[in-house]
Design an enzyme around this catalytic site. Sequence first.
Site, PDB file in Angstrom:
ATOM      1  N   PRO A 139     -27.114  28.460  -0.924  1.00 23.69           N
ATOM      2  CG  PRO A 139     -28.438  30.393  -1.160  1.00 23.69           C
ATOM      3  CD  PRO A 139     -27.368  29.583  -1.852  1.00 23.69           C
ATOM      4  CB  CYS A 140     -29.374  24.056   0.948  1.00 19.34           C
ATOM      5  SG  CYS A 140     -27.991  23.741   2.067  1.00 19.34           S
ATOM      6  CG  HIS A 141     -29.064  28.843   4.870  1.00 18.86           C
ATOM      7  ND1 HIS A 141     -27.980  28.852   4.007  1.00 18.86           N
ATOM      8  CD2 HIS A 141     -29.374  30.154   5.089  1.00 18.86           C
ATOM      9  CE1 HIS A 141     -27.648  30.097   3.738  1.00 18.86           C
ATOM     10  NE2 HIS A 141     -28.473  30.904   4.382  1.00 18.86           N
TER      11      HIS A 141
END
Length: 211
Positions: free
Chosen positions: A164-166
């Site tokens: 989850p780079c978001h």
Amino acid sequence: MIKASAADSVLVRNELGRSRSMYECESLQLIIDRLDTPIGEMLMVADRDGNLRAIDWADHETRMLRLLRLHYGPNGFELVSGTNPHGFADAIKLYFAGDIAALDILPVATAGTPFQRAVWRALRDIPIGETVTYAKLAQQIGKPTAIRAVGHANGSNPVGIVVPCHRVIGTDGSLTGYGGGIDRKRWLLHHESNSLASQNQPAILSRKHCA
């Protein structure tokens, strides 16, 4: 947008060269599936061993293919179409339906450099519904001065959403640096926080009833 310094870029290029050479003599058999989501068509790539190798958006298919060639060599993989490999599409649909923990146990295999993989592992430790800054992420991997390099690795994450780079934001709280676009990043963060709140609501009501 966070940009890597010249020194960081040299480090990444050198490590990628070493990493890529490990795969040039192997040909990965990869399965690509396409699925509709509330925020656009998603591309999902898995290997035959049951690992996710890439997730991106259809409007960034060229970028995804470029990353695959970078990691595995131009002749190091073969893409074939498939449907719901290893049940991954079902898990992603559950996520978008509100079961936001459905992605937590999905196995991921990536190439990349040791530094990049350290960043990507740390991303999976960010709790659902929470965010961290690039500076905090750099501290968590033991590289507190490598903020820009962390930002570069975050932007090079090949397995979006599952890794989850978001959930990484700017020091000032701004939504920056998401390859899928700021609108998608905002939607994903709202989706996770709202879904988490909905899941916690029955427990809160139950405690109030018992009181």
